[in-house]
Motif scaffolding. Structure first.
Motif, short mmCIF file in Angstrom:
data_model
loop_
_atom_site.label_atom_id
_atom_site.label_comp_id
_atom_site.label_asym_id
_atom_site.label_seq_id
_atom_site.Cartn_x
_atom_site.Cartn_y
_atom_site.Cartn_z
N MET A 1 2.76 -3.86 -4.32
CA MET A 1 3.05 -2.55 -4.76
C MET A 1 4.27 -2.04 -4.51
O MET A 1 5.08 -2.24 -3.91
N LYS A 2 5.03 -1.50 -5.90
CA LYS A 2 6.28 -0.98 -5.70
C LYS A 2 6.55 0.38 -5.01
O LYS A 2 5.58 1.24 -4.88
N PHE A 3 7.64 0.43 -4.52
CA PHE A 3 7.76 1.61 -3.65
C PHE A 3 8.36 2.66 -4.62
O PHE A 3 8.93 2.52 -5.46
N SER A 4 7.61 3.86 -4.37
CA SER A 4 8.12 5.02 -4.87
C SER A 4 8.41 6.32 -3.92
O SER A 4 7.78 6.49 -3.01
N PHE A 5 9.71 6.48 -4.43
CA PHE A 5 10.23 7.68 -3.44
C PHE A 5 9.59 8.96 -3.96
O PHE A 5 9.52 9.63 -2.70
N LYS A 6 9.32 9.23 -4.87
CA LYS A 6 8.44 10.36 -5.15
C LYS A 6 7.27 10.47 -4.23
O LYS A 6 6.73 11.61 -3.60
N HIS A 7 6.20 9.61 -4.53
CA HIS A 7 5.12 9.28 -3.63
C HIS A 7 5.33 9.29 -2.23
O HIS A 7 4.50 9.73 -1.45
N SER A 8 6.53 8.76 -1.56
CA SER A 8 6.79 8.62 -0.31
C SER A 8 7.04 10.08 0.08
O SER A 8 6.46 10.48 1.38
N ILE A 9 7.80 11.18 -0.69
CA ILE A 9 8.09 12.55 -0.32
C ILE A 9 6.60 13.15 -0.08
O ILE A 9 6.50 13.98 0.69
N LYS A 10 5.98 12.86 -1.24
CA LYS A 10 4.54 13.53 -1.05
C LYS A 10 3.82 13.25 0.05
O LYS A 10 3.15 14.14 0.48
N TRP A 11 3.72 11.88 0.31
CA TRP A 11 3.05 11.56 1.42
C TRP A 11 3.51 12.17 2.92
O TRP A 11 2.83 12.70 3.82
N SER A 12 4.89 12.22 2.92
CA SER A 12 5.43 12.69 4.36
C SER A 12 5.28 14.08 4.27
O SER A 12 4.85 14.46 5.38
N LEU A 13 5.26 14.93 3.26
CA LEU A 13 4.90 16.44 3.28
C LEU A 13 3.34 16.56 3.79
O LEU A 13 3.14 17.45 4.41
N PHE A 14 2.42 15.69 3.15
CA PHE A 14 1.20 15.92 3.28
C PHE A 14 0.83 15.61 4.68
O PHE A 14 0.00 16.48 5.35
N ILE A 15 1.45 14.40 5.17
CA ILE A 15 0.97 13.91 6.52
C ILE A 15 1.76 14.86 7.70
O ILE A 15 1.00 15.42 8.74
N SER A 16 2.62 15.63 7.27
CA SER A 16 3.53 16.67 8.16
C SER A 16 2.33 17.90 8.43
O SER A 16 2.35 18.37 9.57
N VAL A 17 1.90 18.29 7.35
CA VAL A 17 0.93 19.61 7.15
C VAL A 17 -0.20 19.08 8.10
O VAL A 17 -0.59 19.87 8.74
N VAL A 18 -0.91 18.09 7.74
CA VAL A 18 -1.90 17.43 8.52
C VAL A 18 -1.89 17.48 9.91
O VAL A 18 -2.60 17.80 10.79
N THR A 19 -0.62 16.74 10.47
CA THR A 19 -0.35 16.62 11.80
C THR A 19 -0.32 18.13 12.28
O THR A 19 -0.48 18.29 13.60
N PHE A 20 0.58 18.87 11.82
CA PHE A 20 0.64 20.18 12.17
C PHE A 20 -0.78 20.95 12.43
O PHE A 20 -1.05 21.67 13.56
N ILE A 21 -1.67 20.92 11.50
CA ILE A 21 -2.93 21.41 11.81
C ILE A 21 -3.81 20.71 12.73
O ILE A 21 -4.43 21.42 13.67
N LEU A 22 -3.83 19.57 12.85
CA LEU A 22 -4.41 18.70 13.78
C LEU A 22 -3.96 19.17 15.23
O LEU A 22 -4.83 19.10 16.34
N ALA A 23 -2.64 19.09 15.40
CA ALA A 23 -2.29 19.20 16.80
C ALA A 23 -2.38 20.70 17.23
O ALA A 23 -2.79 20.83 18.39
N CYS A 24 -2.30 21.81 16.23
CA CYS A 24 -2.78 23.19 16.74
C CYS A 24 -4.19 22.97 17.28
O CYS A 24 -4.49 23.58 18.30
#
Length: 212
Positions: A1-24
């Protein structure tokens, strides 16, 4: 699987939001529950949070350490959960990120906050001896830290040596959720490939017609 910087940024933003919600959600839920119970029950909740963090740490590390090859042999024999295990290994970076960093770190942070609340409740029933309060606070915090670090150290060794069995077990859980509860965690790309194949056939047919 080739590394995609765009997909990496999308995943990072998504997982950050999920982490914030779950932590709360987890913080509010654990704090609310512990406020209505004595310190003994609070201690059990802290132990549960520690075990939860260790469990997800094992799953994330096992996914990163496992090899895809044995699951292909299991899939050819139609072993339940083997195809889901393949998807887990192929997406090991995201799976381990969710298990280790999201659930694992949240459990660690909340267990620390919960242990502080337990210490506060425990010391409220003691005398005003500051030395005793300090000793209890230090010892309790040290015990929680030792259980967390020691449990994760043992879990890492277990995850590396039994990564195939652990990932297959997780795959079977996903298989059961998909077939009994209708919860599908992974999407197949077969339809996309077939669509591309049909388009390629149409292009080939047009080329042959124009050549004729």
């Amino acid at each position: 699987m080739k590394f995609s910087f765009k997909h990496s940024i999308k995943w990072s933003l998504f997982i950050s939001v999920v982490t914030f919600i779950l932590a709360c959600v987890f913080t509010v839920a654990s704090t609310t529950v512990m406020e209505g119970f004595p310190w003994g029950v609070g201690m059990l909740i802290v132990i549960f949070l520690i075990c939860n963090g260790i469990f997800f740490d094992i799953m994330g590390l096992a996914a990163a350490a496992a090899s895809e090859t044995p699951f292909h042999a299991m899939a050819s024999e139609k072993v339940k959960g083997s195809r889901h295990a393949i998807y887990i290994v192929r997406n090991a970076d995201r799976f381990s990120n969710f298990c280790n960093d999201v659930i694992g770190d949240i459990s660690g942070v909340i267990s620390g906050a919960a242990s502080a609340l337990v210490v506060f409740k425990l010391m409220s029933g003691m005398s005003d001896n500051e030395t005793l309060r300090t000793v209890v606070s230090v010892v309790f915090t040290a015990i929680v830290s030792a259980l967390t670090v020691g449990g994760k150290a043992m879990g890492k060794s277990f995850a590396i040596h039994y990564s195939t069995d652990i990932v297959l077990f997780i795959g079977k859980l996903f298989y059961m959720m998909e077939h009994r509860l209708g919860i599908k965690w992974f999407t197949s790309k077969k339809k996309h490939k077939q669509h591309n194949g049909k388009r390629g056939n149409k292009r080939a047919a047009r080329t042959n017609q124009s050549a004729g």
